[in-house]
Scaffold this motif. Structure first.
Motif, PDB file in Angstrom:
ATOM      1  N   ASP A 142       0.889  -1.095   0.038  1.00  0.00           N
ATOM      2  CA  ASP A 142      -0.080  -0.042   0.002  1.00  0.00           C
ATOM      3  C   ASP A 142       0.833   1.185   0.016  1.00  0.00           C
ATOM      4  N   ASP A 143       1.864   1.430   0.786  1.00  0.00           N
ATOM      5  CA  ASP A 143       2.918   2.281   0.808  1.00  0.00           C
ATOM      6  C   ASP A 143       3.451   2.667  -0.426  1.00  0.00           C
ATOM      7  N   LEU A 144       3.825   1.554  -1.112  1.00  0.00           N
ATOM      8  CA  LEU A 144       4.444   1.674  -2.518  1.00  0.00           C
ATOM      9  C   LEU A 144       3.435   2.285  -3.576  1.00  0.00           C
ATOM     10  N   LEU A 145       2.000   1.889  -3.482  1.00  0.00           N
ATOM     11  CA  LEU A 145       1.290   2.142  -4.413  1.00  0.00           C
ATOM     12  C   LEU A 145       0.780   3.766  -4.032  1.00  0.00           C
ATOM     13  N   ASP A 146       0.924   4.143  -2.703  1.00  0.00           N
ATOM     14  CA  ASP A 146       0.759   5.461  -2.333  1.00  0.00           C
ATOM     15  C   ASP A 146       1.811   6.434  -2.940  1.00  0.00           C
ATOM     16  N   THR A 147       2.988   5.955  -2.914  1.00  0.00           N
ATOM     17  CA  THR A 147       4.048   6.617  -3.472  1.00  0.00           C
ATOM     18  C   THR A 147       4.088   6.803  -5.114  1.00  0.00           C
ATOM     19  N   LEU A 148       3.455   5.823  -5.679  1.00  0.00           N
ATOM     20  CA  LEU A 148       3.443   5.943  -7.261  1.00  0.00           C
ATOM     21  C   LEU A 148       2.280   7.075  -7.450  1.00  0.00           C
ATOM     22  N   PHE A 149       1.310   6.809  -6.765  1.00  0.00           N
ATOM     23  CA  PHE A 149       0.068   7.661  -6.759  1.00  0.00           C
ATOM     24  C   PHE A 149       0.328   9.083  -6.795  1.00  0.00           C
ATOM     25  N   LEU A 150       1.299   9.571  -5.992  1.00  0.00           N
ATOM     26  CA  LEU A 150       1.798  10.858  -5.873  1.00  0.00           C
ATOM     27  C   LEU A 150       2.475  11.393  -7.241  1.00  0.00           C
ATOM     28  N   HIS A 151       3.017  10.536  -7.731  1.00  0.00           N
ATOM     29  CA  HIS A 151       3.959  10.859  -8.930  1.00  0.00           C
ATOM     30  C   HIS A 151       3.593  10.438 -10.311  1.00  0.00           C
ATOM     31  N   GLU A 152       2.728   9.820 -10.474  1.00  0.00           N
ATOM     32  CA  GLU A 152       2.597   8.976 -11.584  1.00  0.00           C
ATOM     33  C   GLU A 152       0.830   9.217 -11.792  1.00  0.00           C
ATOM     34  N   ASP A 153       0.738   8.685 -13.321  1.00  0.00           N
ATOM     35  CA  ASP A 153      -0.764   8.832 -13.680  1.00  0.00           C
ATOM     36  C   ASP A 153      -1.236   7.381 -14.020  1.00  0.00           C
ATOM     37  N   VAL A 154      -1.341   7.129 -15.317  1.00  0.00           N
ATOM     38  CA  VAL A 154      -1.798   6.039 -15.924  1.00  0.00           C
ATOM     39  C   VAL A 154      -1.204   4.733 -15.265  1.00  0.00           C
ATOM     40  N   ARG A 155       0.261   5.106 -14.867  1.00  0.00           N
ATOM     41  CA  ARG A 155       0.929   3.883 -14.679  1.00  0.00           C
ATOM     42  C   ARG A 155       0.393   3.297 -13.190  1.00  0.00           C
ATOM     43  N   VAL A 156      -0.185   4.041 -12.232  1.00  0.00           N
ATOM     44  CA  VAL A 156      -1.018   3.733 -11.042  1.00  0.00           C
ATOM     45  C   VAL A 156      -1.988   3.055 -11.403  1.00  0.00           C
ATOM     46  N   ASP A 157      -2.853   3.079 -12.257  1.00  0.00           N
ATOM     47  CA  ASP A 157      -3.950   2.449 -12.857  1.00  0.00           C
ATOM     48  C   ASP A 157      -3.368   0.908 -13.269  1.00  0.00           C
ATOM     49  N   LEU A 158      -2.307   1.037 -13.945  1.00  0.00           N
ATOM     50  CA  LEU A 158      -1.653  -0.412 -14.611  1.00  0.00           C
ATOM     51  C   LEU A 158      -1.202  -1.150 -13.309  1.00  0.00           C
ATOM     52  N   VAL A 159      -0.441  -0.667 -12.576  1.00  0.00           N
ATOM     53  CA  VAL A 159      -0.198  -1.392 -11.213  1.00  0.00           C
ATOM     54  C   VAL A 159      -1.019  -1.989 -10.642  1.00  0.00           C
ATOM     55  N   SER A 160      -1.948  -1.105 -10.330  1.00  0.00           N
ATOM     56  CA  SER A 160      -3.182  -1.579  -9.606  1.00  0.00           C
ATOM     57  C   SER A 160      -3.984  -2.647 -10.160  1.00  0.00           C
ATOM     58  N   ARG A 161      -4.231  -2.599 -11.634  1.00  0.00           N
ATOM     59  CA  ARG A 161      -4.934  -3.655 -12.087  1.00  0.00           C
ATOM     60  C   ARG A 161      -4.076  -4.850 -12.540  1.00  0.00           C
ATOM     61  N   LEU A 162      -2.864  -4.705 -12.594  1.00  0.00           N
ATOM     62  CA  LEU A 162      -1.946  -5.969 -12.797  1.00  0.00           C
ATOM     63  C   LEU A 162      -1.787  -6.640 -11.444  1.00  0.00           C
ATOM     64  N   ARG A 163      -1.842  -5.987 -10.389  1.00  0.00           N
ATOM     65  CA  ARG A 163      -1.813  -6.546  -8.837  1.00  0.00           C
ATOM     66  C   ARG A 163      -2.964  -7.249  -8.643  1.00  0.00           C
ATOM     67  N   GLY A 164      -4.137  -6.856  -9.067  1.00  0.00           N
ATOM     68  CA  GLY A 164      -5.464  -7.482  -8.897  1.00  0.00           C
ATOM     69  C   GLY A 164      -5.634  -8.825  -9.679  1.00  0.00           C
ATOM     70  N   LEU A 165      -5.203  -8.484 -10.979  1.00  0.00           N
ATOM     71  CA  LEU A 165      -5.262  -9.655 -11.910  1.00  0.00           C
ATOM     72  C   LEU A 165      -4.222 -10.805 -11.386  1.00  0.00           C
ATOM     73  N   VAL A 166      -2.841 -10.666 -10.794  1.00  0.00           N
ATOM     74  CA  VAL A 166      -2.205 -11.503 -10.396  1.00  0.00           C
ATOM     75  C   VAL A 166      -2.635 -12.527  -9.225  1.00  0.00           C
ATOM     76  N   LEU A 167      -3.018 -11.516  -8.198  1.00  0.00           N
ATOM     77  CA  LEU A 167      -3.633 -12.137  -6.856  1.00  0.00           C
ATOM     78  C   LEU A 167      -4.715 -12.901  -7.186  1.00  0.00           C
ATOM     79  N   ALA A 168      -5.658 -12.391  -8.235  1.00  0.00           N
ATOM     80  CA  ALA A 168      -7.000 -13.483  -8.460  1.00  0.00           C
ATOM     81  C   ALA A 168      -6.651 -14.727  -9.334  1.00  0.00           C
ATOM     82  N   ALA A 169      -5.497 -14.737  -9.470  1.00  0.00           N
ATOM     83  CA  ALA A 169      -5.146 -16.130 -10.311  1.00  0.00           C
ATOM     84  C   ALA A 169      -5.165 -17.223  -9.466  1.00  0.00           C
ATOM     85  N   ASP A 170      -4.765 -16.862  -8.105  1.00  0.00           N
ATOM     86  CA  ASP A 170      -4.701 -18.335  -7.252  1.00  0.00           C
ATOM     87  C   ASP A 170      -4.536 -17.792  -5.744  1.00  0.00           C
TER      88      ASP A 170
END
Length: 135
Positions: free
Chosen positions: A12-40
Motif C-alpha cells: 500500500d505504501d508503494l502504491l501511495d508513492t506511485l500515486f503521488l508521482h504518476e498517472d496511468v501507471r498507477v492504474d496499470l499497477v493496480s490492475r496488474l496486482r489485482g489480476l495476479v492475486l486473483a489467479a490463485d
C-alpha cells in the motif's frame, strides 16, 4: 492473518508513492496486482527491488513501474510459450511485458502469461519437493 497479506502495508505504501508521482501507471499497477492475486489464493506478494514481487512457493513474476511504462516481469519468462513474440528481453531466464496503457493488458495477453508462469512455478515446486523426498 494469512501469510499472503503480511506485506500489505508495504505494498500500500508503494502504491501511495506511485500515486503521488504518476498517472496511468498507477492504474496499470493496480490492475496488474489485482489480476495476479486473483489467479490463485496461494499467491503472496512483497515489496522488493522497488516493485511488487509475487510468489507461489517461489517467485514467478513482479510489477515494476518506470517513468514511461510498467513492466510485468516473469522470473522464468524464457521458458514460457510465446508464439506471438509479446515477451521482451534477452536474458537467460527473465522476460517481461512492457505496458503503457490499460488496453495493453488484453492486447499483450497478460492474464494468459500470469497463468502460464504460475503453473510453471507450482509444477516446478512440486518437482523439487519430489526430488527432495527421494534423496
Amino acid at each position: 492473518m494469512s501469510d499472503r497479506f503480511l506485506n500489505t502495508d508495504k505494498v500500500d505504501d508503494l502504491l501511495d508513492t506511485l500515486f503521488l508521482h504518476e498517472d496511468v501507471r498507477v492504474d496499470l499497477v493496480s490492475r496488474l496486482r489485482g489480476l495476479v492475486l486473483a489467479a490463485d489464493p496461494r499467491i503472496c506478494e512483497e515489496v522488493k527491488y522497488g516493485g511488487i514481487l509475487f510468489s507461489a512457493g517461489s517467485p514467478f513474476c513482479g510489477i515494476f513501474s518506470h517513468p514511461t511504462h510498467v513492466m510485468l516481469e516473469f522470473s522464468r519468462g524464457a521458458d514460457l510459450p510465446d508464439p506471438d513474440h509479446l515477451l521482451e528481453g534477452d536474458g537467460k531466464k527473465r522476460r517481461y511485458l512492457k505496458l503503457t496503457v490499460p488496453t495493453d493488458l488484453r492486447r499483450k495477453k497478460v492474464k494468459e502469461f500470469v497463468l502460464l508462469a504460475l503453473a510453471a512455478t507450482v509444477e516446478g515446486s512440486r518437482s523439487r519437493g519430489r526430488r527432495d523426498r527421494t534423496v
